[in-house]
Design a protein around this motif. Structure first.
Motif, PDB file in Angstrom:
ATOM      1  N   ASN A  18      -9.797 -10.333   1.558  1.00 45.99           N
ATOM      2  CA  ASN A  18     -11.054 -10.047   2.252  1.00 45.99           C
ATOM      3  C   ASN A  18     -11.157 -10.786   3.580  1.00 45.99           C
ATOM      4  N   LYS A  19     -10.690 -12.030   3.624  1.00 48.69           N
ATOM      5  CA  LYS A  19     -10.702 -12.769   4.891  1.00 48.69           C
ATOM      6  C   LYS A  19      -9.782 -12.114   5.911  1.00 48.69           C
ATOM      7  N   LEU A  20      -8.615 -11.670   5.460  1.00 47.43           N
ATOM      8  CA  LEU A  20      -7.669 -11.034   6.368  1.00 47.43           C
ATOM      9  C   LEU A  20      -8.196  -9.703   6.896  1.00 47.43           C
ATOM     10  N   ARG A  21      -8.850  -8.936   6.055  1.00 51.02           N
ATOM     11  CA  ARG A  21      -9.389  -7.641   6.488  1.00 51.02           C
ATOM     12  C   ARG A  21     -10.444  -7.816   7.564  1.00 51.02           C
ATOM     13  N   LYS A  22     -11.262  -8.838   7.461  1.00 55.25           N
ATOM     14  CA  LYS A  22     -12.298  -9.085   8.466  1.00 55.25           C
ATOM     15  C   LYS A  22     -11.679  -9.428   9.818  1.00 55.25           C
ATOM     16  N   MET A  23     -10.607 -10.206   9.803  1.00 57.39           N
ATOM     17  CA  MET A  23     -10.003 -10.681  11.040  1.00 57.39           C
ATOM     18  C   MET A  23      -9.062  -9.668  11.674  1.00 57.39           C
ATOM     19  N   ASN A  24      -8.475  -8.775  10.882  1.00 53.73           N
ATOM     20  CA  ASN A  24      -7.398  -7.912  11.378  1.00 53.73           C
ATOM     21  C   ASN A  24      -7.707  -6.432  11.188  1.00 53.73           C
ATOM     22  N   ALA A  25      -8.903  -6.039  11.501  1.00 48.89           N
ATOM     23  CA  ALA A  25      -9.281  -4.632  11.328  1.00 48.89           C
ATOM     24  C   ALA A  25      -8.414  -3.736  12.198  1.00 48.89           C
ATOM     25  N   GLY A  26      -7.929  -2.653  11.636  1.00 53.13           N
ATOM     26  CA  GLY A  26      -7.138  -1.688  12.391  1.00 53.13           C
ATOM     27  C   GLY A  26      -5.637  -1.937  12.379  1.00 53.13           C
ATOM     28  N   ARG A  27      -5.202  -3.068  11.852  1.00 54.24           N
ATOM     29  CA  ARG A  27      -3.770  -3.354  11.789  1.00 54.24           C
ATOM     30  C   ARG A  27      -3.235  -3.015  10.403  1.00 54.24           C
ATOM     31  N   LEU A  28      -1.941  -2.818  10.319  1.00 55.75           N
ATOM     32  CA  LEU A  28      -1.309  -2.548   9.042  1.00 55.75           C
ATOM     33  C   LEU A  28      -1.126  -3.844   8.270  1.00 55.75           C
ATOM     34  N   ILE A  44       1.309  -1.236   4.425  1.00 63.13           N
ATOM     35  CA  ILE A  44       0.248  -0.364   3.946  1.00 63.13           C
ATOM     36  C   ILE A  44      -0.757  -0.105   5.055  1.00 63.13           C
ATOM     37  N   ASP A  45      -1.122   1.153   5.227  1.00 63.79           N
ATOM     38  CA  ASP A  45      -2.214   1.547   6.109  1.00 63.79           C
ATOM     39  C   ASP A  45      -3.451   1.705   5.228  1.00 63.79           C
ATOM     40  N   ASP A  46      -4.368   0.744   5.288  1.00 62.54           N
ATOM     41  CA  ASP A  46      -5.539   0.753   4.422  1.00 62.54           C
ATOM     42  C   ASP A  46      -6.546   1.838   4.795  1.00 62.54           C
ATOM     43  N   VAL A  47      -6.548   2.269   6.050  1.00 60.32           N
ATOM     44  CA  VAL A  47      -7.481   3.308   6.475  1.00 60.32           C
ATOM     45  C   VAL A  47      -7.133   4.631   5.808  1.00 60.32           C
ATOM     46  N   LYS A  48      -5.852   4.975   5.821  1.00 56.01           N
ATOM     47  CA  LYS A  48      -5.396   6.228   5.220  1.00 56.01           C
ATOM     48  C   LYS A  48      -5.051   6.074   3.742  1.00 56.01           C
ATOM     49  N   GLY A  49      -4.829   4.838   3.304  1.00 60.11           N
ATOM     50  CA  GLY A  49      -4.432   4.604   1.921  1.00 60.11           C
ATOM     51  C   GLY A  49      -2.998   5.037   1.648  1.00 60.11           C
ATOM     52  N   VAL A  50      -2.105   4.739   2.609  1.00 60.49           N
ATOM     53  CA  VAL A  50      -0.718   5.202   2.532  1.00 60.49           C
ATOM     54  C   VAL A  50       0.232   4.020   2.712  1.00 60.49           C
ATOM     55  N   THR A  51       1.306   4.004   1.933  1.00 60.32           N
ATOM     56  CA  THR A  51       2.380   3.044   2.126  1.00 60.32           C
ATOM     57  C   THR A  51       3.393   3.647   3.087  1.00 60.32           C
ATOM     58  N   LEU A  52       3.640   2.963   4.199  1.00 58.95           N
ATOM     59  CA  LEU A  52       4.523   3.484   5.238  1.00 58.95           C
ATOM     60  C   LEU A  52       5.980   3.061   5.050  1.00 58.95           C
ATOM     61  N   ALA A  53       6.199   1.878   4.518  1.00 54.02           N
ATOM     62  CA  ALA A  53       7.557   1.391   4.281  1.00 54.02           C
ATOM     63  C   ALA A  53       7.515   0.360   3.164  1.00 54.02           C
ATOM     64  N   GLY A  88       8.366   2.470  13.894  1.00 49.61           N
ATOM     65  CA  GLY A  88       7.607   2.198  15.111  1.00 49.61           C
ATOM     66  C   GLY A  88       6.461   1.226  14.909  1.00 49.61           C
ATOM     67  N   ILE A  89       6.579   0.361  13.939  1.00 45.01           N
ATOM     68  CA  ILE A  89       5.525  -0.612  13.625  1.00 45.01           C
ATOM     69  C   ILE A  89       5.969  -1.977  14.106  1.00 45.01           C
ATOM     70  N   GLU A  90       5.085  -2.659  14.831  1.00 44.58           N
ATOM     71  CA  GLU A  90       5.430  -3.971  15.361  1.00 44.58           C
ATOM     72  C   GLU A  90       4.422  -5.040  14.948  1.00 44.58           C
ATOM     73  N   ASN A  91       3.126  -4.707  14.978  1.00 43.02           N
ATOM     74  CA  ASN A  91       2.082  -5.685  14.656  1.00 43.02           C
ATOM     75  C   ASN A  91       1.488  -5.394  13.282  1.00 43.02           C
ATOM     76  N   VAL A  92       1.512  -6.400  12.426  1.00 45.12           N
ATOM     77  CA  VAL A  92       0.948  -6.290  11.083  1.00 45.12           C
ATOM     78  C   VAL A  92       0.194  -7.581  10.780  1.00 45.12           C
ATOM     79  N   TYR A  93      -0.482  -7.617   9.655  1.00 44.07           N
ATOM     80  CA  TYR A  93      -0.978  -8.898   9.160  1.00 44.07           C
ATOM     81  C   TYR A  93      -0.392  -9.152   7.790  1.00 44.07           C
ATOM     82  N   PHE A  94      -0.113 -10.399   7.505  1.00 42.98           N
ATOM     83  CA  PHE A  94       0.622 -10.802   6.305  1.00 42.98           C
ATOM     84  C   PHE A  94      -0.355 -11.096   5.184  1.00 42.98           C
ATOM     85  N   ASP A  95      -0.273 -10.313   4.127  1.00 44.78           N
ATOM     86  CA  ASP A  95      -1.114 -10.495   2.954  1.00 44.78           C
ATOM     87  C   ASP A  95      -0.262 -11.097   1.846  1.00 44.78           C
TER      88      ASP A  95
END
Length: 119
Positions: A18-28, A44-53, A88-95
């Motif tokens: 929950n802390k990470l989601r608040k700080m990193n909205a829009g990132r994978l 994971i793309d939380d907006v679409k609910g899809v695992t990309l890799a 083509g993914i470069e920026n993510v947040y580490f959960d």
């Protein structure tokens, strides 16, 4: 009454997420799961609910099936970074979930950073 280990783990996982989601909205999200025998990572793309890799120590091509140590975690981290670059993914947040940032989880994160992921 004392809390069980599982209850404490679940509370810690939700607090971190929950802390990470608040700080990193829009990132994978680079999500890590560690068991006693394997380690895996997913983008994971939380907006679409899809695992990309994803990458796991169960994959035969990594050559670490049946091993769960720091070296295996580093190989999984390097593989997830490689697959993220291909997508083509470069920026993510580490959960890290409810796991401590130490040992295998830390090795996976450092290998992913060396592979080109930014978090």
């Amino acid at each position: 009454m004392a809390n069980s280990k599982r209850t404490l783990f679940l509370k810690r996982r939700m607090r971190v997420r929950n802390k990470l989601r608040k700080m990193n909205a829009g990132r994978l999200r680079l999500s890590v799961h560690r068991s006693s025998k394997n380690i895996s990572a997913q983008l994971i793309d939380d907006v679409k609910g899809v695992t990309l890799a994803s990458a796991s120590s169960l994959e035969k091509e990594l050559g670490i099936v049946g091993k769960n140590n720091v070296e295996a975690a580093a190989k999984v981290g390097a593989k997830i970074a490689e697959r993220a670059k291909a997508a083509g993914i470069e920026n993510v947040y580490f959960d890290r979930g409810g796991f401590l940032f130490h040992g295998k989880v830390k090795a996976l994160a450092e290998a992913a950073r060396e592979g080109g992921l930014k978090f």
